[in-house]
Scaffold this motif. Structure first.
Motif, PDB file in Angstrom:
ATOM      1  N   PHE A  17      44.271  53.489  34.948  1.00  0.00           N
ATOM      2  CA  PHE A  17      43.617  52.674  33.927  1.00  0.00           C
ATOM      3  C   PHE A  17      44.333  51.348  33.805  1.00  0.00           C
ATOM      4  N   LEU A  18      43.590  50.274  33.598  1.00  0.00           N
ATOM      5  CA  LEU A  18      44.205  48.953  33.495  1.00  0.00           C
ATOM      6  C   LEU A  18      43.550  48.167  32.378  1.00  0.00           C
ATOM      7  N   THR A  19      44.351  47.675  31.451  1.00  0.00           N
ATOM      8  CA  THR A  19      43.794  46.838  30.410  1.00  0.00           C
ATOM      9  C   THR A  19      43.445  45.482  30.996  1.00  0.00           C
ATOM     10  N   ALA A  20      42.408  44.894  30.500  1.00  0.00           N
ATOM     11  CA  ALA A  20      41.920  43.623  31.044  1.00  0.00           C
ATOM     12  C   ALA A  20      43.000  42.564  30.960  1.00  0.00           C
ATOM     13  N   GLY A  21      43.159  41.843  32.065  1.00  0.00           N
ATOM     14  CA  GLY A  21      44.088  40.720  32.083  1.00  0.00           C
ATOM     15  C   GLY A  21      45.535  41.070  32.273  1.00  0.00           C
ATOM     16  N   ALA A  22      45.842  42.364  32.466  1.00  0.00           N
ATOM     17  CA  ALA A  22      47.250  42.749  32.576  1.00  0.00           C
ATOM     18  C   ALA A  22      47.851  42.391  33.924  1.00  0.00           C
ATOM     19  N   LEU A  23      46.998  42.227  34.922  1.00  0.00           N
ATOM     20  CA  LEU A  23      47.492  41.975  36.268  1.00  0.00           C
ATOM     21  C   LEU A  23      47.296  40.521  36.637  1.00  0.00           C
ATOM     22  N   ALA A  24      48.383  39.867  36.990  1.00  0.00           N
ATOM     23  CA  ALA A  24      48.297  38.459  37.369  1.00  0.00           C
ATOM     24  C   ALA A  24      47.766  38.322  38.787  1.00  0.00           C
ATOM     25  N   VAL A  25      46.968  37.314  39.042  1.00  0.00           N
ATOM     26  CA  VAL A  25      46.365  37.107  40.353  1.00  0.00           C
ATOM     27  C   VAL A  25      47.383  36.934  41.466  1.00  0.00           C
ATOM     28  N   PRO A  26      48.493  36.200  41.262  1.00  0.00           N
ATOM     29  CA  PRO A  26      49.450  36.020  42.354  1.00  0.00           C
ATOM     30  C   PRO A  26      49.951  37.328  42.955  1.00  0.00           C
ATOM     31  N   VAL A  27      50.018  38.385  42.149  1.00  0.00           N
ATOM     32  CA  VAL A  27      50.493  39.659  42.656  1.00  0.00           C
ATOM     33  C   VAL A  27      49.593  40.158  43.773  1.00  0.00           C
ATOM     34  N   LEU A  28      48.287  39.866  43.660  1.00  0.00           N
ATOM     35  CA  LEU A  28      47.327  40.380  44.619  1.00  0.00           C
ATOM     36  C   LEU A  28      47.479  39.747  45.988  1.00  0.00           C
ATOM     37  N   THR A  29      48.072  38.595  46.065  1.00  0.00           N
ATOM     38  CA  THR A  29      48.173  37.897  47.342  1.00  0.00           C
ATOM     39  C   THR A  29      49.597  37.906  47.895  1.00  0.00           C
ATOM     40  N   GLY A 639      41.153  55.225  34.389  1.00  0.00           N
ATOM     41  CA  GLY A 639      40.302  54.429  35.272  1.00  0.00           C
ATOM     42  C   GLY A 639      39.897  53.120  34.640  1.00  0.00           C
ATOM     43  N   THR A 640      39.271  52.255  35.423  1.00  0.00           N
ATOM     44  CA  THR A 640      38.856  50.958  34.932  1.00  0.00           C
ATOM     45  C   THR A 640      37.638  50.467  35.698  1.00  0.00           C
ATOM     46  N   ASP A 641      36.811  49.690  35.032  1.00  0.00           N
ATOM     47  CA  ASP A 641      35.631  49.108  35.680  1.00  0.00           C
ATOM     48  C   ASP A 641      36.027  48.199  36.831  1.00  0.00           C
ATOM     49  N   GLN A 642      37.152  47.517  36.693  1.00  0.00           N
ATOM     50  CA  GLN A 642      37.584  46.592  37.748  1.00  0.00           C
ATOM     51  C   GLN A 642      37.845  47.320  39.064  1.00  0.00           C
ATOM     52  N   VAL A 643      38.527  48.459  38.989  1.00  0.00           N
ATOM     53  CA  VAL A 643      38.806  49.229  40.198  1.00  0.00           C
ATOM     54  C   VAL A 643      37.505  49.724  40.817  1.00  0.00           C
ATOM     55  N   GLU A 659      36.974  43.798  53.636  1.00  0.00           N
ATOM     56  CA  GLU A 659      37.087  45.156  53.115  1.00  0.00           C
ATOM     57  C   GLU A 659      38.543  45.511  52.852  1.00  0.00           C
ATOM     58  N   ARG A 660      39.431  45.211  53.797  1.00  0.00           N
ATOM     59  CA  ARG A 660      40.852  45.520  53.607  1.00  0.00           C
ATOM     60  C   ARG A 660      41.433  44.747  52.429  1.00  0.00           C
ATOM     61  N   ALA A 661      41.031  43.484  52.274  1.00  0.00           N
ATOM     62  CA  ALA A 661      41.541  42.681  51.163  1.00  0.00           C
ATOM     63  C   ALA A 661      41.105  43.265  49.826  1.00  0.00           C
ATOM     64  N   LEU A 662      39.878  43.732  49.747  1.00  0.00           N
ATOM     65  CA  LEU A 662      39.376  44.317  48.502  1.00  0.00           C
ATOM     66  C   LEU A 662      40.063  45.650  48.197  1.00  0.00           C
ATOM     67  N   VAL A 663      40.324  46.437  49.225  1.00  0.00           N
ATOM     68  CA  VAL A 663      41.034  47.715  49.035  1.00  0.00           C
ATOM     69  C   VAL A 663      42.445  47.449  48.507  1.00  0.00           C
ATOM     70  N   ARG A 664      43.101  46.438  49.043  1.00  0.00           N
ATOM     71  CA  ARG A 664      44.459  46.117  48.586  1.00  0.00           C
ATOM     72  C   ARG A 664      44.451  45.622  47.139  1.00  0.00           C
ATOM     73  N   LYS A 665      43.434  44.868  46.771  1.00  0.00           N
ATOM     74  CA  LYS A 665      43.333  44.420  45.379  1.00  0.00           C
ATOM     75  C   LYS A 665      43.126  45.612  44.449  1.00  0.00           C
ATOM     76  N   ALA A 666      42.279  46.532  44.872  1.00  0.00           N
ATOM     77  CA  ALA A 666      42.070  47.733  44.059  1.00  0.00           C
ATOM     78  C   ALA A 666      43.377  48.499  43.898  1.00  0.00           C
ATOM     79  N   ASP A 667      44.142  48.608  44.971  1.00  0.00           N
ATOM     80  CA  ASP A 667      45.409  49.339  44.906  1.00  0.00           C
ATOM     81  C   ASP A 667      46.397  48.662  43.954  1.00  0.00           C
ATOM     82  N   ALA A 668      46.444  47.334  43.971  1.00  0.00           N
ATOM     83  CA  ALA A 668      47.352  46.624  43.068  1.00  0.00           C
ATOM     84  C   ALA A 668      47.006  46.922  41.615  1.00  0.00           C
ATOM     85  N   ARG A 669      45.735  46.992  41.305  1.00  0.00           N
ATOM     86  CA  ARG A 669      45.328  47.289  39.927  1.00  0.00           C
ATOM     87  C   ARG A 669      45.619  48.745  39.568  1.00  0.00           C
ATOM     88  N   ILE A 670      45.492  49.622  40.542  1.00  0.00           N
ATOM     89  CA  ILE A 670      45.834  51.029  40.295  1.00  0.00           C
ATOM     90  C   ILE A 670      47.326  51.160  39.998  1.00  0.00           C
TER      91      ILE A 670
END
Length: 724
Positions: A17-29, A639-643, A659-670
């Motif tokens: 589960f992830l609260t909205a806005g808790a994850l900064a975008v730079p982490v994803l890249t 869980g979260t709608d974003q994931v 597809e791989r980039a989106l999977v990695r973003k989902a994993d970061a939010r998880i």
């Protein structure tokens, strides 16, 4: 669990589960695609590779499995790892995994397969090997593909299928220029189309609900692999596979493979008595074999009587020292091949109720863990790389892998304490006395609460997957030993739980609460509460105590050791744990699937197709009309709608990089949601005869059954794997 238990499409994990806005975008890249493309498995496979000209023709390989399977249909709910092992030897798989866990076209069945149209609809054209025939002489063709699609599409409820992922996106299947060309048109784009039709069953099985439901449970009259099913006998516990006389590929080196049912705790005895030639074993048995084989073992392992072990041979779990000595003599004829399984052990945090419903508390638990130390406790004594797993969705070597643990943050006791303070848990608060059930060994959770039917372990190796190649792992807790656990406790891993192959059914949970107070991070400048390590944290008169549920039973010492380490790490930040052992056969169904736990240890297999296979494990739980919670495979109930959206986007793109980039973003939010914390990749230890080639600890790779065999006299394994 074994590689075969995972199969080409291993089903996976739990959610977050992830609260909205808790994850900064730079982490994803943080990780570049180039870096991930260069990744390799943490440990290489260990199978004594040898060229086919070095392997003798003939012979029988007696290979231990947990049990004779209830069904030979891999698409049914009660299929297990032995089901997959049989299917891998006797049925077509259009794609198989290489040593890096990546799907590769199987030339024995396919000349080519590619997307020939994307607009207006996705069309995949398969061109089949012209020599590919079923054992009854009929060519493998479009009618077999069409029959499997209709059976697994989910449109006909008469078929008792465990899953329909991917098949439900197919609109139609047609013949191309001839029956060896198959055109598959999708109603919606499907990124993981390579996962389909592996294994492929003949239309004789898939063509009617009666044959699908019952016809392939105990027999397979028609096959198309290097081996054919000769017999299956539940009374003797043996399955016999013999060379397929109609096989068009490289002829099988072995004349026969006998899959012999041997419980994991009896394998050392069976090996010593010359009843089997190859078996996945636990660290204790691996230590005995290494000791018996003398210098043949590659690296020292701990076990009864091994150097550095706290156990004396006379104290080994056997009726007598004399029997132990006799067995050691028998074990001297084996070696241990070791690698890491395509599966990881995780700490699951139930976020549906109690303190862990607050994301800040879950994050505090995660930040308190020293994952490096936990990995070393299990893997270092085995001589295996002790590297923590950095992804929920892939393992090192796979294309989707990226270490996204930075989205949560590393081991930081002060930050963990600050998170607890921000969540309202303070040291020294008043604690109301509550009645506690002190009955020893009583199962955790309210009496009478059961999981919905269908939550069965998928085991052929002792793991629940929540199981393994030879069984669903049993997680058991040893007594805390401040001076340090024995090496036997540190290394015994066999009964570890792995997540079971999803049976297509949903489990209800009476509590629909989600998440907790918003805000995953403590405010900047918040001081960590002093004295937390030695004080009791409390809130509203209640102490911060978490139920740590573990299974009992043989082979659970490793998980017991891990649980003890975790408990001590949590105690340092003021969290107390109450550990309860439960019966291994009820651990998953009555506790994990039913949500009757706060903390638990079990494993999930890695998948070559995470966008498809991880979706039900990390999907946001949905309240049902009756007030229960539909969790699919999301046993952490977080869980979260974003994931969900990221998974949907990943499965709907035909651009593999996207597809791989989106999977990695989902994993970061998880990771950021801290519903499940990957710890380490599971060890894979296989006892084999020294002259057995192209077999052992396969790691990611799909076994090549036709290349397995015994070395010719004087021949030695090569330094590099043989090429198909």
């Amino acid at each position: 669990m074994s590689h075969d238990g995972v199969g080409l499409r291993a089903v996976m994990r739990s959610v977050a589960f992830l609260t909205a806005g808790a994850l900064a975008v730079p982490v994803l890249t943080a990780c570049s695609a180039d870096d991930e493309e260069k990744a390799s498995p943490v440990a290489a496979q260990d199978i004594a590779p040898a060229g086919r000209n070095q392997v003798t023709d003939g012979g029988t390989l007696r290979w231990a499995v947990d049990a004779v399977p209830a069904t030979l249909n891999t698409f049914q709910a009660d299929a297990d790892a032995t089901t997959s092992r049989v299917a891998g030897a006797v049925l077509p798989s259009l794609y198989r995994l290489d040593r890096d866990g990546r799907p590769q076209l199987n030339p024995d069945y396919l000349e080519s397969a590619k997307v020939v149209d994307e607009e207006p609809k996705q069309v995949v054209l398969y061109k089949l090997n012209q020599q590919a025939v079923w054992s009854d002489g009929r060519e493998i063709g479009a009618d077999d593909f069409a029959a499997q699609w209709r059976a697994l599409s989910g449109k006909d409820s008469a078929y008792w299928t465990a899953r329909n992922a991917g098949y439900d996106r197919i609109e139609k299947i047609e013949r191309g220029k001839n029956n060896l060309e198959v055109r598959v048109t999708f109603s919606r784009p499907y990124a993981d189309w390579k996962s389909l039709f592996s294994p492929l069953y003949p239309k004789d099985v898939m063509g009617a609900a009666a044959t699908f439901n019952d016809g392939a449970r105990r027999k397979l009259k028609v096959t198309a692999g290097p081996f054919a099913l000769q017999s299956i006998d539940s009374k003797t516990g043996e399955i016999h596979l013999t060379r397929n006389p109609r096989w068009w590929g490289r002829p099988a080196k072995l004349a026969e493979i006998a899959l012999v049912a041997v419980p994991r705790d009896q394998r050392a005895t069976a090996l010593a008595a010359n009843k089997i030639d190859m078996a996945d074993v636990d660290p204790e048995e691996a230590g005995r074999i290494t000791l018996a084989a003398g210098t043949r073992g590659s690296a020292p392992m701990q076990g009864p009587g091994t150097p550095g072990s706290t156990l004396d041979p006379a104290q080994a779990p056997h009726p007598s020292a004399a029997q132990y000595t006799t067995e050691q003599n028998g074990l001297s004829g084996f070696v241990v091949r070791k690698s890491l399984e395509p599966a990881y052990t995780q700490l699951a945090l139930n976020g549906s109720e109690g303190p862990l419903a607050d994301e800040r508390v879950r994050r505090a638990v995660a930040r308190a863990l020293d994952r490096d130390a936990l990995a070393q406790a299990v893997l270092k004594p085995l001589g295996l790389p002790a590297v923590p797993v950095g992804s929920h969705l892939a393992l090192a070597g796979q294309q989707a892998y990226a270490d996204n643990s930075g989205a949560l943050g590393g081991h930081d006791t002060k930050e963990a304490q600050a998170l607890l303070l921000d969540a309202g848990w303070v040291p020294g608060g008043p604690v109301k006395e509550e009645k506690k059930d002190k009955e020893k060994g009583k199962a955790a959770g309210p009496e009478g609460k059961k999981a919905a039917p269908g939550a069965e372990p998928d085991s052929d190796d002792g793991t629940y997957i929540v199981g393994g190649d030879d069984k669903p792992a049993g997680l058991d807790r040893a007594k805390a030993d401040p001076a340090g656990e024995s090496e036997r406790q540190r290394t015994n891993h066999s009964d570890e739980q792995t997540a079971t192959r999803f049976d297509g059914k949903r489990y209800a949970h009476p509590d629909t609460r989600q998440g907790g107070a918003p805000g995953a991070y403590a405010p900047k400048g918040t001081a960590a509460p002093a004295g937390v390590a030695s004080g009791v944290l409390a809130k509203d008169g209640k102490p911060l105590t978490l139920r740590f549920v573990l299974p009992s039973g043989p082979g659970s010492e490793s998980l017991s050791t891990v649980a003890d380490h975790i408990s001590r790490m949590l105690e340092r930040i003021g969290i107390r744990t109450e550990t309860t052992k439960v019966a291994g056969d009820s651990y998953f169904k009555d506790h994990i699937a039913a949500g009757q736990y706060d903390l638990a240890l079990y494993s999930w297999p890695a998948s070559a197709f995470p966008a498809t296979d991880a979706r039900p494990i990390f999907a946001k739980p949905v309240p049902a009309a009756d007030g229960s919670l539909t969790v699919e495979q999301n046993y952490t109930r977080v869980g979260t709608d974003q994931v969900d959206q990221l998974f949907d986007q990943a499965i709907g793109t035909l651009d593999e990089d996207e597809e791989r980039a989106l999977v990695r973003k989902a994993d970061a939010r998880i990771w950021a949601a801290a519903g499940s914390i990957p710890l380490y990749q599971r060890p894979q230890l296989t006892a084999v005869r020294p002259n057995l080639a192209n077999a052992g600890s396969f790691g990611f790779q799909t076994p090549l059954y036709e290349d397995m065999g015994f070395l010719k006299k004087g021949a030695k394994p090569s330094a590099t794997p043989s090429t198909p």
